[in-house]
Scaffold this motif. Structure first.
Motif, PDB file in Angstrom:
ATOM      1  N   LEU A   1       1.888  -9.243   2.786  1.00 39.39           N
ATOM      2  CA  LEU A   1       1.745  -7.870   3.248  1.00 39.39           C
ATOM      3  C   LEU A   1       2.748  -7.568   4.321  1.00 39.39           C
ATOM      4  CD1 LEU A   1      -2.274  -7.831   3.511  1.00 39.39           C
ATOM      5  CD2 LEU A   1      -0.667  -6.943   1.585  1.00 39.39           C
ATOM      6  N   ASP A   2       3.175  -6.233   4.560  1.00 37.41           N
ATOM      7  CA  ASP A   2       3.863  -5.932   5.449  1.00 37.41           C
ATOM      8  C   ASP A   2       3.556  -4.610   6.122  1.00 37.41           C
ATOM      9  OD1 ASP A   2       4.138  -3.389   3.929  1.00 37.41           O
ATOM     10  OD2 ASP A   2       6.198  -3.722   3.425  1.00 37.41           O
ATOM     11  N   GLY A   3       2.248  -4.145   6.012  1.00 33.97           N
ATOM     12  CA  GLY A   3       1.630  -3.254   6.906  1.00 33.97           C
ATOM     13  C   GLY A   3       2.234  -1.869   6.870  1.00 33.97           C
ATOM     14  N   ALA A   4       3.250  -1.566   6.061  1.00 39.32           N
ATOM     15  CA  ALA A   4       3.980  -0.403   6.097  1.00 39.32           C
ATOM     16  C   ALA A   4       2.848   1.078   6.012  1.00 39.32           C
ATOM     17  CB  ALA A   4       4.783  -0.304   4.745  1.00 39.32           C
ATOM     18  N   GLU A   5       1.829   0.700   5.416  1.00 38.12           N
ATOM     19  CA  GLU A   5       0.841   1.708   5.400  1.00 38.12           C
ATOM     20  C   GLU A   5       0.027   2.032   6.467  1.00 38.12           C
ATOM     21  OE1 GLU A   5      -1.326  -1.636   3.077  1.00 38.12           O
ATOM     22  OE2 GLU A   5       0.591  -1.046   3.542  1.00 38.12           O
ATOM     23  N   PHE A   6       0.238   1.414   7.698  1.00 39.78           N
ATOM     24  CA  PHE A   6      -0.529   1.545   8.766  1.00 39.78           C
ATOM     25  C   PHE A   6       0.249   1.980  10.130  1.00 39.78           C
ATOM     26  CE2 PHE A   6      -2.872  -1.440   6.260  1.00 39.78           C
ATOM     27  CZ  PHE A   6      -4.168  -0.752   6.018  1.00 39.78           C
ATOM     28  N   ARG A   7      -0.366   2.735  10.891  1.00 40.80           N
ATOM     29  CA  ARG A   7       0.148   3.299  11.967  1.00 40.80           C
ATOM     30  C   ARG A   7      -0.646   2.937  13.347  1.00 40.80           C
ATOM     31  NH1 ARG A   7       3.168   3.554   8.551  1.00 40.80           N
ATOM     32  NH2 ARG A   7       4.712   5.104   7.951  1.00 40.80           N
ATOM     33  N   VAL A   8      -0.640   1.884  13.710  1.00 41.91           N
ATOM     34  CA  VAL A   8      -1.582   1.640  14.907  1.00 41.91           C
ATOM     35  C   VAL A   8      -1.435   2.271  16.026  1.00 41.91           C
ATOM     36  CG1 VAL A   8      -2.433  -0.570  16.171  1.00 41.91           C
ATOM     37  CG2 VAL A   8      -1.473  -0.778  14.068  1.00 41.91           C
ATOM     38  N   PHE A   9      -2.428   2.908  16.730  1.00 39.08           N
ATOM     39  CA  PHE A   9      -2.304   3.674  18.001  1.00 39.08           C
ATOM     40  C   PHE A   9      -3.371   3.455  19.027  1.00 39.08           C
ATOM     41  CE2 PHE A   9      -5.078   6.029  14.821  1.00 39.08           C
ATOM     42  CZ  PHE A   9      -6.101   6.442  15.602  1.00 39.08           C
ATOM     43  N   GLY A  10      -4.290   2.285  18.805  1.00 39.37           N
ATOM     44  CA  GLY A  10      -5.192   2.134  19.666  1.00 39.37           C
ATOM     45  C   GLY A  10      -5.791   0.820  19.489  1.00 39.37           C
ATOM     46  N   GLN A  11      -6.721   0.259  20.532  1.00 37.93           N
ATOM     47  CA  GLN A  11      -7.573  -0.891  20.411  1.00 37.93           C
ATOM     48  C   GLN A  11      -8.687  -0.997  21.299  1.00 37.93           C
ATOM     49  OE1 GLN A  11      -4.537  -3.912  22.063  1.00 37.93           O
ATOM     50  NE2 GLN A  11      -5.924  -4.107  23.877  1.00 37.93           N
ATOM     51  N   ASP A  12      -9.695  -1.617  20.950  1.00 44.79           N
ATOM     52  CA  ASP A  12     -10.940  -1.967  21.765  1.00 44.79           C
ATOM     53  C   ASP A  12     -10.671  -2.904  22.800  1.00 44.79           C
ATOM     54  OD1 ASP A  12     -11.373  -4.315  20.567  1.00 44.79           O
ATOM     55  OD2 ASP A  12     -13.068  -3.527  19.298  1.00 44.79           O
ATOM     56  N   GLY A  13     -11.490  -3.200  23.524  1.00 43.31           N
ATOM     57  CA  GLY A  13     -11.294  -4.462  24.422  1.00 43.31           C
ATOM     58  C   GLY A  13     -11.200  -5.827  24.074  1.00 43.31           C
ATOM     59  N   THR A  14     -11.823  -6.018  22.757  1.00 45.17           N
ATOM     60  CA  THR A  14     -11.564  -7.321  22.163  1.00 45.17           C
ATOM     61  C   THR A  14     -10.229  -7.548  21.332  1.00 45.17           C
ATOM     62  OG1 THR A  14     -12.485  -6.820  20.190  1.00 45.17           O
ATOM     63  CG2 THR A  14     -14.130  -7.484  21.813  1.00 45.17           C
ATOM     64  N   GLY A  15      -9.535  -6.483  21.162  1.00 41.40           N
ATOM     65  CA  GLY A  15      -8.114  -6.408  20.400  1.00 41.40           C
ATOM     66  C   GLY A  15      -8.339  -5.782  19.070  1.00 41.40           C
ATOM     67  N   GLY A  16      -9.398  -5.188  18.610  1.00 44.00           N
ATOM     68  CA  GLY A  16      -9.732  -4.632  17.369  1.00 44.00           C
ATOM     69  C   GLY A  16      -8.757  -3.310  17.442  1.00 44.00           C
ATOM     70  N   LEU A  17      -8.345  -3.079  16.201  1.00 39.71           N
ATOM     71  CA  LEU A  17      -7.244  -1.902  16.203  1.00 39.71           C
ATOM     72  C   LEU A  17      -7.716  -0.899  15.369  1.00 39.71           C
ATOM     73  CD1 LEU A  17      -4.107  -4.191  15.430  1.00 39.71           C
ATOM     74  CD2 LEU A  17      -5.032  -3.285  17.848  1.00 39.71           C
ATOM     75  N   ALA A  18      -7.267   0.095  15.999  1.00 39.37           N
ATOM     76  CA  ALA A  18      -7.521   1.598  15.292  1.00 39.37           C
ATOM     77  C   ALA A  18      -5.881   2.097  14.789  1.00 39.37           C
ATOM     78  CB  ALA A  18      -8.228   2.724  16.464  1.00 39.37           C
ATOM     79  N   MET A  19      -6.166   2.681  13.747  1.00 39.38           N
ATOM     80  CA  MET A  19      -4.832   3.150  13.061  1.00 39.38           C
ATOM     81  C   MET A  19      -5.117   4.252  12.008  1.00 39.38           C
ATOM     82  SD  MET A  19      -4.420  -0.448  10.819  1.00 39.38           S
ATOM     83  CE  MET A  19      -5.275  -1.233  12.412  1.00 39.38           C
ATOM     84  N   PHE A  20      -3.689   5.006  11.659  1.00 40.97           N
ATOM     85  CA  PHE A  20      -3.699   5.855  10.527  1.00 40.97           C
ATOM     86  C   PHE A  20      -3.639   4.717   9.274  1.00 40.97           C
ATOM     87  CE2 PHE A  20      -2.339   9.014  13.376  1.00 40.97           C
ATOM     88  CZ  PHE A  20      -3.359  10.180  13.093  1.00 40.97           C
ATOM     89  N   TRP A  21      -4.066   5.022   8.200  1.00 37.52           N
ATOM     90  CA  TRP A  21      -3.924   4.532   6.910  1.00 37.52           C
ATOM     91  C   TRP A  21      -3.429   5.490   6.043  1.00 37.52           C
ATOM     92  CZ3 TRP A  21      -8.336   3.752   2.801  1.00 37.52           C
ATOM     93  CH2 TRP A  21      -7.665   3.083   1.734  1.00 37.52           C
ATOM     94  N   THR A  22      -1.968   5.222   5.549  1.00 36.23           N
ATOM     95  CA  THR A  22      -1.154   6.295   4.919  1.00 36.23           C
ATOM     96  C   THR A  22      -1.577   5.908   3.341  1.00 36.23           C
ATOM     97  OG1 THR A  22       0.732   5.250   5.033  1.00 36.23           O
ATOM     98  CG2 THR A  22       0.525   6.578   6.779  1.00 36.23           C
ATOM     99  N   VAL A  23      -2.718   6.450   2.967  1.00 40.52           N
ATOM    100  CA  VAL A  23      -2.943   6.258   1.441  1.00 40.52           C
ATOM    101  C   VAL A  23      -2.881   7.591   0.839  1.00 40.52           C
ATOM    102  CG1 VAL A  23      -5.529   6.802   1.997  1.00 40.52           C
ATOM    103  CG2 VAL A  23      -4.883   5.416   0.286  1.00 40.52           C
ATOM    104  N   ARG A  24      -2.817   8.905   1.435  1.00 39.96           N
ATOM    105  CA  ARG A  24      -2.472   9.886   0.902  1.00 39.96           C
ATOM    106  C   ARG A  24      -1.034  10.377   0.588  1.00 39.96           C
ATOM    107  NH1 ARG A  24      -6.986  12.322   4.652  1.00 39.96           N
ATOM    108  NH2 ARG A  24      -8.776  12.176   3.434  1.00 39.96           N
ATOM    109  N   GLU A  25      -0.793  10.295  -0.782  1.00 34.74           N
ATOM    110  CA  GLU A  25       0.668  10.376  -1.190  1.00 34.74           C
ATOM    111  C   GLU A  25       1.251  11.865  -0.624  1.00 34.74           C
ATOM    112  OE1 GLU A  25       4.262   8.975  -2.265  1.00 34.74           O
ATOM    113  OE2 GLU A  25       2.349   7.780  -2.505  1.00 34.74           O
TER     114      GLU A  25
END
Length: 169
Positions: free
Chosen positions: A52-76
């Motif tokens: 995997l290369d993660g190209a479909e994700f844009r990470v823009f934040g995290q929680d205190g434990t390191g969990g990540l929030a991101m866009f998932w660029t699935v809509r062509e």
């Protein structure tokens, strides 16, 4: 899938807010997206899948434990702001949080963060005046409750968790 890596003005406004875990939202927004290299390293570590290369994700934040929030660029072909927001927890929780950025802004305004949207069933957060003002500025015609945001996202993307599970090695 979109190649857009420009940070949306609405997220920049969110990044200027002070989040206090005591207020119920465990979220630390970034001022810019994680780099493509950081995202590749993260998705490979999280899934154990070196293909995997993660190209479909844009990470823009995290929680205190390191969990990540991101866009998932699935809509062509859709703009980045119209892509769903997802969360990958540090302990393996994963889920769709909001169907797009407008919905995500109202989720935050309702006092619910990305981690809480995935890991908790009680989505009664402490509404934030500051975040409500941001949601009204950038998404006034998309107002909804945090519970409705999460329900709509899960209804639209019911297979997200199984998709991610299939990537894991």
């Amino acid at each position: 899938m979109t190649e857009d890596r420009r940070f949306p003005p609405a997220l920049a406004a969110v990044a200027e807010c002070a989040f206090d875990y005591d207020d119920g939202i465990d979220f630390e927004p970034y001022a810019e997206f994680s780099s493509a290299e950081e995202t590749t390293s993260w998705i490979r570590a999280w899934t154990g899948n070196q293909e995997l290369d993660g190209a479909e994700f844009r990470v823009f934040g995290q929680d205190g434990t390191g969990g990540l929030a991101m866009f998932w660029t699935v809509r062509e072909g859709a703009p980045l702001t119209d892509q769903p927001v997802v969360f990958f927890g540090s302990e393996g929780a994963v889920g769709v949080v909001a169907r797009d950025l407008s919905a995500f802004l109202w989720l935050l305004a309702d006092g619910v963060g990305p981690m809480e949207a995935v890991e908790h069933t009680d989505l009664d957060g402490e509404p934030s005046e500051e975040l409500r003002e941001i949601a009204e500025k950038f998404a006034a015609d998309h107002r909804q409750s945090g519970a409705d945001v999460v329900a709509e996202a899960r209804a639209e993307f019911p297979d997200f968790e199984s998709t991610v599970t299939a990537w894991c090695r």
